[in-house]
Design a protein around this motif. Structure first.
Motif, PDB file in Angstrom:
ATOM      1  N   LEU A  45       0.821  -1.200   0.000  1.00 44.98           N
ATOM      2  CA  LEU A  45       0.000   0.000   0.000  1.00 44.98           C
ATOM      3  C   LEU A  45       0.862   1.260   0.000  1.00 44.98           C
ATOM      4  CD1 LEU A  45      -2.793  -1.059   2.545  1.00 44.98           C
ATOM      5  CD2 LEU A  45      -2.996  -0.873   0.060  1.00 44.98           C
ATOM      6  N   VAL A  46       1.985   1.217   0.701  1.00 43.84           N
ATOM      7  CA  VAL A  46       2.905   2.364   0.700  1.00 43.84           C
ATOM      8  C   VAL A  46       3.486   2.584  -0.690  1.00 43.84           C
ATOM      9  CG1 VAL A  46       5.068   3.274   1.627  1.00 43.84           C
ATOM     10  CG2 VAL A  46       3.463   2.114   3.144  1.00 43.84           C
ATOM     11  N   LEU A  47       3.897   1.496  -1.341  1.00 39.26           N
ATOM     12  CA  LEU A  47       4.425   1.619  -2.699  1.00 39.26           C
ATOM     13  C   LEU A  47       3.375   2.189  -3.645  1.00 39.26           C
ATOM     14  CD1 LEU A  47       6.416  -1.736  -2.996  1.00 39.26           C
ATOM     15  CD2 LEU A  47       7.334   0.559  -2.625  1.00 39.26           C
ATOM     16  N   ALA A  48       2.125   1.742  -3.492  1.00 38.51           N
ATOM     17  CA  ALA A  48       1.046   2.269  -4.327  1.00 38.51           C
ATOM     18  C   ALA A  48       0.858   3.762  -4.084  1.00 38.51           C
ATOM     19  CB  ALA A  48      -0.251   1.512  -4.032  1.00 38.51           C
ATOM     20  N   LEU A  49       0.926   4.167  -2.800  1.00 40.67           N
ATOM     21  CA  LEU A  49       0.778   5.586  -2.481  1.00 40.67           C
ATOM     22  C   LEU A  49       1.902   6.411  -3.098  1.00 40.67           C
ATOM     23  CD1 LEU A  49      -0.600   7.900  -1.001  1.00 40.67           C
ATOM     24  CD2 LEU A  49       0.696   7.274   1.049  1.00 40.67           C
ATOM     25  N   VAL A 405      -6.799   3.373  10.811  1.00 38.91           N
ATOM     26  CA  VAL A 405      -5.437   3.075  11.256  1.00 38.91           C
ATOM     27  C   VAL A 405      -4.596   2.541  10.103  1.00 38.91           C
ATOM     28  CG1 VAL A 405      -5.690   0.659  11.992  1.00 38.91           C
ATOM     29  CG2 VAL A 405      -4.142   2.156  13.221  1.00 38.91           C
ATOM     30  N   THR A 406      -5.216   1.818   9.165  1.00 44.40           N
ATOM     31  CA  THR A 406      -4.481   1.340   7.987  1.00 44.40           C
ATOM     32  C   THR A 406      -4.032   2.514   7.127  1.00 44.40           C
ATOM     33  OG1 THR A 406      -5.721  -0.751   7.970  1.00 44.40           O
ATOM     34  CG2 THR A 406      -4.601  -0.112   5.930  1.00 44.40           C
ATOM     35  N   GLY A 407      -4.974   3.419   6.847  1.00 42.10           N
ATOM     36  CA  GLY A 407      -4.622   4.592   6.047  1.00 42.10           C
ATOM     37  C   GLY A 407      -3.603   5.478   6.735  1.00 42.10           C
ATOM     38  N   THR A 408      -3.749   5.644   8.052  1.00 43.39           N
ATOM     39  CA  THR A 408      -2.820   6.486   8.803  1.00 43.39           C
ATOM     40  C   THR A 408      -1.417   5.891   8.790  1.00 43.39           C
ATOM     41  OG1 THR A 408      -4.575   7.292  10.248  1.00 43.39           O
ATOM     42  CG2 THR A 408      -2.334   7.462  11.073  1.00 43.39           C
ATOM     43  N   GLN A 409      -1.322   4.568   8.967  1.00 38.62           N
ATOM     44  CA  GLN A 409      -0.010   3.923   8.984  1.00 38.62           C
ATOM     45  C   GLN A 409       0.661   4.003   7.621  1.00 38.62           C
ATOM     46  OE1 GLN A 409       1.006   3.134  11.848  1.00 38.62           O
ATOM     47  NE2 GLN A 409       2.698   1.693  11.706  1.00 38.62           N
ATOM     48  N   VAL A 410      -0.111   3.859   6.560  1.00 37.52           N
ATOM     49  CA  VAL A 410       0.447   3.974   5.207  1.00 37.52           C
ATOM     50  C   VAL A 410       0.983   5.388   4.977  1.00 37.52           C
ATOM     51  CG1 VAL A 410      -0.157   3.989   2.760  1.00 37.52           C
ATOM     52  CG2 VAL A 410      -0.942   2.123   4.217  1.00 37.52           C
ATOM     53  N   GLY A 411       0.199   6.398   5.360  1.00 35.15           N
ATOM     54  CA  GLY A 411       0.659   7.778   5.223  1.00 35.15           C
ATOM     55  C   GLY A 411       1.894   8.056   6.060  1.00 35.15           C
ATOM     56  N   PHE A 412       1.929   7.500   7.266  1.00 37.00           N
ATOM     57  CA  PHE A 412       3.074   7.675   8.153  1.00 37.00           C
ATOM     58  C   PHE A 412       4.343   7.105   7.524  1.00 37.00           C
ATOM     59  CE2 PHE A 412       5.439   5.823  11.913  1.00 37.00           C
ATOM     60  CZ  PHE A 412       5.920   7.031  12.395  1.00 37.00           C
ATOM     61  N   LEU A 413       4.240   5.908   6.954  1.00 41.50           N
ATOM     62  CA  LEU A 413       5.401   5.291   6.310  1.00 41.50           C
ATOM     63  C   LEU A 413       5.875   6.110   5.109  1.00 41.50           C
ATOM     64  CD1 LEU A 413       4.283   1.574   6.535  1.00 41.50           C
ATOM     65  CD2 LEU A 413       6.399   2.509   7.486  1.00 41.50           C
ATOM     66  N   ALA A 414       4.933   6.653   4.356  1.00 41.09           N
ATOM     67  CA  ALA A 414       5.312   7.493   3.210  1.00 41.09           C
ATOM     68  C   ALA A 414       6.032   8.757   3.677  1.00 41.09           C
ATOM     69  CB  ALA A 414       4.068   7.845   2.392  1.00 41.09           C
TER      70      ALA A 414
END
Length: 673
Positions: A45-49, A405-414
């Motif tokens: 999901l991070v790569l997709a973002l 929390v899934t969306g927040t964690q993905v944004g955090f990693l980005a």
């Protein structure tokens, strides 16, 4: 000096690399009721973002200045509208420390100078309580008996100074298009910003301070004379305010002093600014002490927890260095300040000896994970009880939290990846980047190396990561055309994999219970209770957010005899008699009524007591009371057969939408305006 500055940047980047690995592979599972997707899905999901961000960057940079300005204004206005709705719809009741702060602030606003014993043990919360009391007093003078929505709006506006400061900084860094819009959208989608805006505690106050100070420094640099002096003193005053409100903000003061020292060494500033920093801190701390004294607060060294107590708690391996009530009580029960210090020092020595070198390193790793691995910064742990919240959220809270929390964690990693890129690609000294890097290093060393640790203590670093991350996003190399076709094939297969993985997570995380009403205050710090005399009756009228079939009361005495009658406005559902312990949990026929009536009568010959909270505000409506009122603790629960965490159709819709967005980002190249 350049080597030292570069070393700090690389050290900060190294910290963020570890944070990224833990956030992707080992996020914290013991906060709130969070459910996590598999690490592989999180990475995908991070790569997709990042693919989407790359495509959006190339698109937005082609916009005309007018189109860009309109889009930016539109997003900022949308932020304001959404925050007004959130502030109105979600009103926190205040729990744990926030409960004591609000209760005491109301008493001070009503003219009382008596302080609860809680503040003698925890003097660190006195200053914020004084500020909260001043705001509540202002609200009362304007006729607001329930000022919590207004205070929500005020906190969100204060947090938005971080957005305004970020826009100033991005403009100074010459990344206005697309950086400004990226920051505004990130702010709009940030769950922690909204959550901490609803949380009446010090975290919201200190969150934007680092970027506020940096923006004021940039503005001061662009002016001369008295304007520069005013902006400089304003920045130093903000830092002093932060230190007075939350002790860990001493890290910001130290980072600022070090940055000023570098400026003086490079002859960009005069040494008088260092003197001003010391004076501002002294005025802030002494000023708050005088205010507290005038409000009736007298610090008692024999009662207050010593500084070493927090160091001892930080070395407790059972809770990864988090707050530990058992440690607190062990130290607090000592009769003198000297004995408190001695017990705390003994705990420190015993724990260091027992852990040894390897055990200490392992413990620091566990603390680091608590501090850095969760991108919501405890957002979903803050509030479990609401004065007001939408029914749709309360009924589906766990499902909503799963996606948030899934969306927040993905944004955090980005943001972490973008921040790392910014820090490692610095070829020369930049005051702003240096200050932000010092904050990352300093706050991490303070909480991971020395102090008690919680995820929310890292909240001042969220705006820092936003700025560094967005700077990284807009400066990363773009995708090469030959890689787009391969990436589109991978996107399809990875989306299919994510669908089945998230579906499995949903099936493996079934929901069997749902709390539809609660009053949880009255147990933290000192347990309080209310007595029920023989023959006396207590009636509780409880609004609920959905169907229920079980009530849980919390008796403080186990013996005696009571009769509990459970009813709705239309009929009696169940009546049962027994000891308080036997009636601590009672099941009744499921009802969809949104108002329940509990009638408890003492039918025995002895006094019985139930856990309760003595508060200066009503625990259901939030209305400020003229005298304290006891509110019993209870839980109304809906128990049912296991159901999936979220619907398969919802999972599919979200992932298909994500796939389409990724493919558009890879292939679509619009014309410039």
């Amino acid at each position: 000096m350049p080597r030292v500055i570069k070393a700090v940047n690389w050290l900060a980047a190294g910290i963020l690399c570890w944070a990224g690995l833990l956030a992707a592979l080992q996020p914290i599972h013991f906060f709130a009721d969070q459910d996590w997707v598999q690490p592989a899905v999180m990475v995908l999901l991070v790569l997709a973002l990042l693919v989407v961000l790359n495509g959006l960057r190339q698109w937005v940079t082609r916009w005309s200045a007018l189109t860009y300005r309109r889009a930016l204004i539109g997003v900022v206005l949308l932020i304001g509208v959404i925050q007004l709705i959130v502030a109105w719809q979600f009103v926190d009741v205040g729990r744990a420390d926030a409960y004591f702060v609000r209760n005491q602030a109301i008493a001070l606003a009503q003219g009382s100078h008596h302080w609860n014993d809680y503040f003698l043990v925890y003097p660190n919360n006195v200053n914020f309580t004084l500020l909260e009391a001043a705001l509540i007093k202002l609200g009362l003078s304007l006729g607001l008996q329930t000022p919590w929505v207004v205070l929500n709006i005020g906190r969100l506006l204060w947090l938005d100074t971080g957005l305004a400061a970020g826009l100033v900084i991005i403009k100074h860094w010459q990344h206005w298009q697309p950086g400004a819009l990226a920051l505004a959208v990130t702010w709009l989608l940030s769950v922690p910003v909204e959550a901490f805006g609803l949380f009446a505690y010090t975290d919201a106050l200190v969150m934007p301070l680092t970027v506020d100070v940096l923006a004021l420094a940039y503005l001061a640099k662009q002016t001369h004379g008295w304007r520069q002096l005013v902006l400089g003193w304003l920045g130093l005053g903000i830092v002093a305010l932060g230190v007075a409100m939350k002790a860990n903000l001493i890290v910001l003061w130290i980072a600022l002093v070090l940055s000023l020292s570098v400026g003086c060494w490079r002859k960009q500033l005069t040494w008088t600014w260092l003197i001003r920093a010391v004076v501002a801190l002294g005025i802030g701390v002494l000023g708050m002490q005088l205010w507290a004294h005038q409000s009736g607060y007298q610090k008692q060294a024999t009662v207050a927890l010593p500084t070493t107590s927090w160091l001892a708690m930080s070395l407790n391996p059972k809770l990864a260095g988090q707050y530990n009530a058992a440690d607190m009580q062990l130290i607090q029960q000592q009769p003198s300040a000297v004995e408190k210090q001695q017990v705390a020092r003994t705990l420190i020595e015993q724990r260091l000896t027992k852990m040894g070198l390897w055990g200490s390193l392992t413990h620091l790793f566990a603390k680091f994970r608590v501090f850095w691995a969760t991108g919501d910064f405890d957002s979903f742990k803050l509030t479990t009880q609401w004065l007001h919240a939408p029914t749709w959220y309360l009924q589906g809270q766990r499902t909503w939290q799963f996606w948030l929390v899934t969306g927040t964690q993905v944004g955090f990693l980005a943001l972490l990846l973008g921040s790392i890129w910014t820090l490692v690609t610095q070829t020369h000294y930049r005051f702003g980047i240096g200050l932000l890097a010092l904050m990352i290093v300093g706050l991490t060393l303070f909480h991971v190396g020395l102090w008690e640790v919680e995820a929310r203590y890292a909240l001042p670093l969220l705006p820092v990561l936003m700025l560094l991350g967005i700077n990284g996003w807009v400066t990363m190399p773009g995708w090469q055309p030959r890689r787009r076709k391969l990436a589109s094939y991978l996107a399809g297969w990875l989306t299919l994999f994510s669908f089945f993985s998230i579906l499995q997570t949903s099936q493996n995380s079934p929901q069997t219970t749902q709390i539809v009403a609660r009053q949880g205050n009255g147990a933290y710090f000192t347990a309080t209770s209310q007595a029920l005399q023989p023959g006396q009756t207590k009636t509780l009228i409880i609004p609920t957010s959905g169907a229920s079939n079980q009530v849980q009361l919390l008796p403080a005495t186990k013996k005696g005899r009571v009769r509990l009658t459970i009813s709705t406005p239309q009929k009696t559902l169940r009546q049962v008699t027994g000891t308080p312990n036997q009636l601590a949990q009672v099941t009744y026929p499921r009802t969809t009524q949104h108002q329940m009536r509990l009638r408890l009568k003492n039918v025995g010959q002895s006094v019985v007591s139930y856990s309760a909270a003595n508060a200066n505000y009503q625990q259901i409506t939030g209305q400020i009371l003229k005298r304290p009122q006891a509110s019993w603790r209870y839980y109304l629960v809906n128990t049912h057969a296991a159901v999936n965490l979220t619907r398969t159709s919802t999972i599919g819709l979200i992932l298909v939408t994500g796939l389409i967005t990724v493919l558009i980002s890879l292939w679509y190249r619009p014309r410039a305006d």
